[in-house]
Design a protein around this motif. Structure first.
Motif, PDB file in Angstrom:
ATOM      1  N   ILE A 323       0.888  -0.970  -0.073  1.00 22.38           N
ATOM      2  CA  ILE A 323       0.057  -0.105  -0.073  1.00 22.38           C
ATOM      3  C   ILE A 323       0.904   1.313  -0.087  1.00 22.38           C
ATOM      4  CG2 ILE A 323      -1.994  -1.027   0.936  1.00 22.38           C
ATOM      5  CD1 ILE A 323      -1.139   0.165   3.784  1.00 22.38           C
ATOM      6  N   ALA A 324       0.326   2.316  -0.468  1.00 26.36           N
ATOM      7  CA  ALA A 324       1.242   3.819  -0.344  1.00 26.36           C
ATOM      8  C   ALA A 324       0.082   4.757  -0.618  1.00 26.36           C
ATOM      9  CB  ALA A 324       2.031   3.886  -1.608  1.00 26.36           C
ATOM     10  N   ARG A 325       0.434   5.787   0.459  1.00 24.27           N
ATOM     11  CA  ARG A 325      -0.676   6.824   0.479  1.00 24.27           C
ATOM     12  C   ARG A 325      -0.104   8.138  -0.280  1.00 24.27           C
ATOM     13  NH1 ARG A 325      -0.091  10.562   5.270  1.00 24.27           N
ATOM     14  NH2 ARG A 325       0.499  11.942   3.753  1.00 24.27           N
ATOM     15  N   ASN A 326      -1.286   8.624  -0.889  1.00 24.46           N
ATOM     16  CA  ASN A 326      -1.037   9.882  -1.654  1.00 24.46           C
ATOM     17  C   ASN A 326      -0.130  10.874  -0.696  1.00 24.46           C
ATOM     18  OD1 ASN A 326      -1.417  12.443  -2.860  1.00 24.46           O
ATOM     19  ND2 ASN A 326      -2.958  11.649  -4.160  1.00 24.46           N
ATOM     20  N   PRO A 327       0.687  11.469  -1.101  1.00 28.35           N
ATOM     21  CA  PRO A 327       1.608  12.372  -0.037  1.00 28.35           C
ATOM     22  C   PRO A 327       0.682  13.404   0.143  1.00 28.35           C
ATOM     23  CG  PRO A 327       3.196  11.706  -1.968  1.00 28.35           C
ATOM     24  CD  PRO A 327       1.813  11.247  -2.306  1.00 28.35           C
ATOM     25  N   LYS A 328      -0.368  13.892  -0.644  1.00 31.98           N
ATOM     26  CA  LYS A 328      -0.812  15.111  -0.530  1.00 31.98           C
ATOM     27  C   LYS A 328      -2.444  15.022   0.507  1.00 31.98           C
ATOM     28  CE  LYS A 328       1.394  17.923  -3.141  1.00 31.98           C
ATOM     29  NZ  LYS A 328       2.369  18.909  -2.413  1.00 31.98           N
ATOM     30  N   GLU A 329      -2.812  13.924   0.514  1.00 31.45           N
ATOM     31  CA  GLU A 329      -4.143  13.728   1.031  1.00 31.45           C
ATOM     32  C   GLU A 329      -4.294  12.068   1.400  1.00 31.45           C
ATOM     33  OE1 GLU A 329      -7.065  14.472  -1.968  1.00 31.45           O
ATOM     34  OE2 GLU A 329      -6.046  13.630  -3.584  1.00 31.45           O
ATOM     35  N   ASP A 330      -5.486  12.028   2.240  1.00 31.50           N
ATOM     36  CA  ASP A 330      -5.749  10.573   2.851  1.00 31.50           C
ATOM     37  C   ASP A 330      -6.342   9.717   1.673  1.00 31.50           C
ATOM     38  OD1 ASP A 330      -4.714  11.204   5.096  1.00 31.50           O
ATOM     39  OD2 ASP A 330      -6.518  11.978   6.009  1.00 31.50           O
ATOM     40  N   VAL A 331      -5.721   9.456   0.620  1.00 33.18           N
ATOM     41  CA  VAL A 331      -5.960   8.578  -0.369  1.00 33.18           C
ATOM     42  C   VAL A 331      -4.948   7.415  -0.286  1.00 33.18           C
ATOM     43  CG1 VAL A 331      -6.197   8.535  -2.973  1.00 33.18           C
ATOM     44  CG2 VAL A 331      -7.466  10.268  -1.681  1.00 33.18           C
ATOM     45  N   VAL A 332      -5.398   6.324  -0.848  1.00 31.11           N
ATOM     46  CA  VAL A 332      -4.309   4.957  -0.492  1.00 31.11           C
ATOM     47  C   VAL A 332      -4.569   4.357  -1.911  1.00 31.11           C
ATOM     48  CG1 VAL A 332      -5.975   3.595   0.706  1.00 31.11           C
ATOM     49  CG2 VAL A 332      -3.397   3.091   0.912  1.00 31.11           C
ATOM     50  N   ILE A 333      -3.515   3.742  -2.430  1.00 31.64           N
ATOM     51  CA  ILE A 333      -3.410   2.853  -3.279  1.00 31.64           C
ATOM     52  C   ILE A 333      -3.061   1.490  -2.849  1.00 31.64           C
ATOM     53  CG2 ILE A 333      -1.372   3.529  -4.149  1.00 31.64           C
ATOM     54  CD1 ILE A 333      -2.616   2.674  -7.110  1.00 31.64           C
ATOM     55  N   TYR A 334      -3.695   0.283  -3.262  1.00 38.27           N
ATOM     56  CA  TYR A 334      -3.171  -1.129  -2.938  1.00 38.27           C
ATOM     57  C   TYR A 334      -2.760  -1.829  -4.058  1.00 38.27           C
ATOM     58  CZ  TYR A 334      -7.275  -4.127  -3.594  1.00 38.27           C
ATOM     59  OH  TYR A 334      -8.200  -4.749  -4.027  1.00 38.27           O
ATOM     60  N   GLY A 335      -1.612  -2.580  -4.040  1.00 36.38           N
ATOM     61  CA  GLY A 335      -1.170  -3.594  -5.146  1.00 36.38           C
ATOM     62  C   GLY A 335      -1.965  -4.841  -4.555  1.00 36.38           C
ATOM     63  N   GLY A 336      -2.484  -5.661  -5.485  1.00 38.54           N
ATOM     64  CA  GLY A 336      -3.100  -6.794  -5.178  1.00 38.54           C
ATOM     65  C   GLY A 336      -2.550  -8.170  -5.949  1.00 38.54           C
ATOM     66  N   GLU A 337      -2.708  -9.420  -5.148  1.00 47.74           N
ATOM     67  CA  GLU A 337      -1.985 -10.544  -5.665  1.00 47.74           C
ATOM     68  C   GLU A 337      -2.549 -10.807  -7.001  1.00 47.74           C
ATOM     69  OE1 GLU A 337      -2.192 -13.973  -2.957  1.00 47.74           O
ATOM     70  OE2 GLU A 337      -0.149 -14.222  -3.481  1.00 47.74           O
ATOM     71  N   ALA A 341      -4.751  -3.102  -9.127  1.00 49.53           N
ATOM     72  CA  ALA A 341      -4.216  -2.078  -8.343  1.00 49.53           C
ATOM     73  C   ALA A 341      -5.533  -1.209  -7.978  1.00 49.53           C
ATOM     74  CB  ALA A 341      -3.099  -1.094  -8.501  1.00 49.53           C
ATOM     75  N   ARG A 342      -5.805  -0.828  -6.800  1.00 47.81           N
ATOM     76  CA  ARG A 342      -7.223  -0.020  -6.570  1.00 47.81           C
ATOM     77  C   ARG A 342      -6.787   1.192  -5.747  1.00 47.81           C
ATOM     78  NH1 ARG A 342      -8.664  -5.278  -6.577  1.00 47.81           N
ATOM     79  NH2 ARG A 342     -10.049  -5.766  -8.393  1.00 47.81           N
ATOM     80  N   ILE A 343      -7.637   2.423  -5.947  1.00 53.51           N
ATOM     81  CA  ILE A 343      -7.457   3.554  -5.359  1.00 53.51           C
ATOM     82  C   ILE A 343      -8.446   3.767  -4.414  1.00 53.51           C
ATOM     83  CG2 ILE A 343      -6.998   5.989  -5.370  1.00 53.51           C
ATOM     84  CD1 ILE A 343      -5.488   5.541  -7.943  1.00 53.51           C
ATOM     85  N   TYR A 344      -8.350   4.188  -3.115  1.00 50.72           N
ATOM     86  CA  TYR A 344      -9.551   4.332  -2.126  1.00 50.72           C
ATOM     87  C   TYR A 344      -9.253   5.715  -1.341  1.00 50.72           C
ATOM     88  CZ  TYR A 344     -11.106  -0.380  -2.679  1.00 50.72           C
ATOM     89  OH  TYR A 344     -11.533  -1.539  -3.361  1.00 50.72           O
ATOM     90  N   LYS A 345     -10.381   6.246  -1.086  1.00 54.66           N
ATOM     91  CA  LYS A 345     -10.389   7.383   0.041  1.00 54.66           C
ATOM     92  C   LYS A 345     -10.322   6.489   1.346  1.00 54.66           C
ATOM     93  CE  LYS A 345     -14.305   9.127  -0.906  1.00 54.66           C
ATOM     94  NZ  LYS A 345     -15.693   9.131  -1.715  1.00 54.66           N
ATOM     95  N   ILE A 346      -9.353   7.210   2.228  1.00 52.62           N
ATOM     96  CA  ILE A 346      -9.209   6.741   3.574  1.00 52.62           C
ATOM     97  C   ILE A 346     -10.350   7.498   4.278  1.00 52.62           C
ATOM     98  CG2 ILE A 346      -7.834   6.483   5.461  1.00 52.62           C
ATOM     99  CD1 ILE A 346      -5.478   6.813   3.677  1.00 52.62           C
ATOM    100  N   ALA A 347     -11.455   6.919   4.171  1.00 52.70           N
ATOM    101  CA  ALA A 347     -12.734   7.822   5.081  1.00 52.70           C
ATOM    102  C   ALA A 347     -13.473   6.823   5.930  1.00 52.70           C
ATOM    103  CB  ALA A 347     -13.613   8.438   3.911  1.00 52.70           C
ATOM    104  N   GLU A 348     -14.072   7.287   6.911  1.00 60.97           N
ATOM    105  CA  GLU A 348     -14.874   6.460   7.805  1.00 60.97           C
ATOM    106  C   GLU A 348     -16.180   6.693   7.300  1.00 60.97           C
ATOM    107  OE1 GLU A 348     -14.420   7.831  11.933  1.00 60.97           O
ATOM    108  OE2 GLU A 348     -12.368   8.199  11.369  1.00 60.97           O
ATOM    109  N   ASN A 349     -16.800   5.512   6.895  1.00 59.78           N
ATOM    110  CA  ASN A 349     -18.111   5.356   6.409  1.00 59.78           C
ATOM    111  C   ASN A 349     -19.072   4.666   7.370  1.00 59.78           C
ATOM    112  OD1 ASN A 349     -18.997   6.584   3.788  1.00 59.78           O
ATOM    113  ND2 ASN A 349     -16.826   5.815   3.193  1.00 59.78           N
TER     114      ASN A 349
END
Ligand code: HEC
Length: 462
Positions: A323-337, A341-349
């Motif tokens: 995983i890696a976070r966007n340096p500017k904001e609470d957005v994360v990308i993961y690399g899958g097996e 790769a999917r990009i997500y907002k790091i948010a409480e829902n």
């Protein structure tokens, strides 16, 4: 005595001798001098060194080694060998209300008596020589061939490229023109690297599989190992600093997530809600949330203060390997097996219900050929680079998910990627043990070099 022995049958005489010998040995045990290593060190470790170690020198007094103890503290020497009554060390721990330990339970009468007797007997050091420095490679590691590169990190000013090696981290000049330092440590395998935001510290996670996990904290300027914290009995992954660099987070092959205090290794949080290895951890921009990624397919949002689980932020689709976070904001990308790769907002829902609800998903990128083992954001957050089993590195625009470049030439899998913060450049490393530096705007290969000092094996007979 003489006559008694003569009159006794021979076996009985021997038996009597044996009894006498045992009694004499027992007496000798009683009179045995107090052992610094066996008797005193455990007491100091339990009650004192939390405040008196090289990273936290209360009273300018280090109690972790005999040499430091002998040197003394703010008020000079702490003990006079042979004279407990004239020793500040004894004074501090004795009396009705002893001033040390400053916090916690006072030492027991027996422990105080033991330390007093040790000083009286000369306060000698019986630390076994192999324990003085428990880890010693007699020489820095020798590489008969390039080692697999599992982690890369640039210092925030771009002046150092840290590269994982065997039993060490190698600090290179960012253009590959030379080695700056070799940070040799106990872990045979280095799994991840992270610089603190101010660039002063380097955190290393690793270990020896099925033996121990280790977090190392290095002083980047002096190249000194400030701390080595042994945690768990297996490798540690995905180390990250909190924004203030006071804490480090990491995951493990033991499925746990932990946060330690950088200064004294105190475990501030342990999270046991993952059901498989945890490969990545990161803090949100404000440091108030921790995000973790695991082979159990989830990315979990955690309150780092108390280890409380807040939410899975993704739908569980495939094992999360990096995983890696966007340096500017609470957005994360993961690399899958499975290569996505999917990009997500790091948010409480709070409204998020069933596991089929992927509300935080921002974008899914095209599928890569095989598992993704490395992911990195450019500093402005406009690009992501992905590498993995397929051996090529692909670069995408985060705004629309379009592929802008494909970086080729790697022989075998790519396990590590890092963007140079000082210029448009990406460093890649992996199976072949070579660093490649690509222009991250145009995609051209600018340099390739082997970061390890390779020693040709001598041919027998020469
Ligand atoms: C909770 C933190 C803490 C613990 C635990 C602690 N100390 Fe201290 N120690 C201090 C502080 C703070 C000072 C500085 C003097 C002061 O403020 O009282 C100090 C000072 C000292 C000094 C005087 C150094 C000097 O030259 O001024 C001695 C000796 C000492 N400690 C011994 C011990 C021993 C032995 C133990 C364990 C039995 C221990 N300390 C445990 C916090 C601690």
């Amino acid at each position: 005595m003489q006559r008694l022995l003569i009159q006794l049958p021979k076996t009985a005489a021997l038996r009597l001798l044996a009894v006498v010998a045992t009694v004499l040995v027992a007496r000798a045990e009683d009179a045995k001098p107090v052992s610094y290593y066996h008797d005193i060190v455990p007491v100091f470790k339990r009650s004192c060194t939390g405040c008196h170690h090289p990273g936290k020198l209360k009273g300018d007094f280090d109690l972790t080694t005999h040499a430091a103890l002998k040197k003394g503290g703010k008020h000079g020497v702490e003990f006079k060998a042979g004279d407990p009554a004239g020793s500040r060390l004894i004074e501090e721990i004795s009396g009705e209300e002893p001033s040390m330990p400053k916090e916690g339970d006072p030492l027991s009468k027996e422990e105080i008596a033991l330390i007093t007797r040790w000083v009286k007997e000369g306060a000698s050091d019986d630390t076994p020589s192999d324990q003085l420095n428990p880890f010693k490679l007699t020489a820095p590691p020798v590489y008969p061939a390039p080692s697999v590169i599992s982690a890369l990190a640039y210092s925030p000013d771009g002046n150092i490229l840290a590269v994982s090696g065997y039993h060490e981290v190698l600090l290179h000049k960012p253009d590959g023109s030379g080695l700056i330092a070799r940070l040799v440590g106990e872990s045979t395998r280095i799994e991840s690297l992270a610089f603190s935001q101010d660039g002063k510290l380097l955190a290393v996670s690793g270990g020896a599989p099925a033996l121990f996990g280790e977090i190392q904290i290095w002083d980047v300027t002096s190249h000194a190992l400030l701390h080595s914290y042994k945690v768990s009995a297996d490798s540690l992954y995905g180390v990250a600093f909190s924004p203030d660099a006071k804490r480090v987070s990491f995951g493990g092959a033991d499925k746990s997530v932990r946060i330690l205090a950088v200064d004294d290794g105190k475990e501030l949080m342990k999270f046991d809600n993952h059901s498989d290895w945890v490969f990545g951890t990161l803090f949100t921009v404000d440091g108030k949330r921790l995000l973790t990624g695991s082979r159990d397919r989830s990315m979990k949002l955690i309150n780092p203060e108390n280890g409380q689980f807040i939410d899975d932020i993704n739908k569980l689709l495939e094992n999360v390997l990096c995983i890696a976070r966007n340096p500017k904001e609470d957005v994360v990308i993961y690399g899958g097996e499975q290569g996505t790769a999917r990009i997500y907002k790091i948010a409480e829902n709070q409204g998020r219900t069933a596991a089929n609800n992927d509300v935080n998903l921002v974008r899914e990128l095209e599928r890569m050929p095989g598992a993704i083992h490395a992911v990195a954001y450019s500093l402005d957050g406009a690009q992501v680079a992905l590498g993995g089993i397929g051996g090529e590195v692909r670069v995408y625009k985060t705004a629309d998910g379009a592929r802008t470049m494909t970086l080729k030439g790697h022989e075998g899998a790519v396990f590590a990627l890092a963007y140079n913060p000082a210029k448009p450049q990406i460093a890649t490393g992996g199976y072949e043990g070579k660093i490649r530096l690509f222009d991250s705007a145009k995609g051209d290969l600018e340099k390739a070099f082997i970061p390890f000092p390779i020693k040709e094996t001598q041919v027998a007979g020469k």
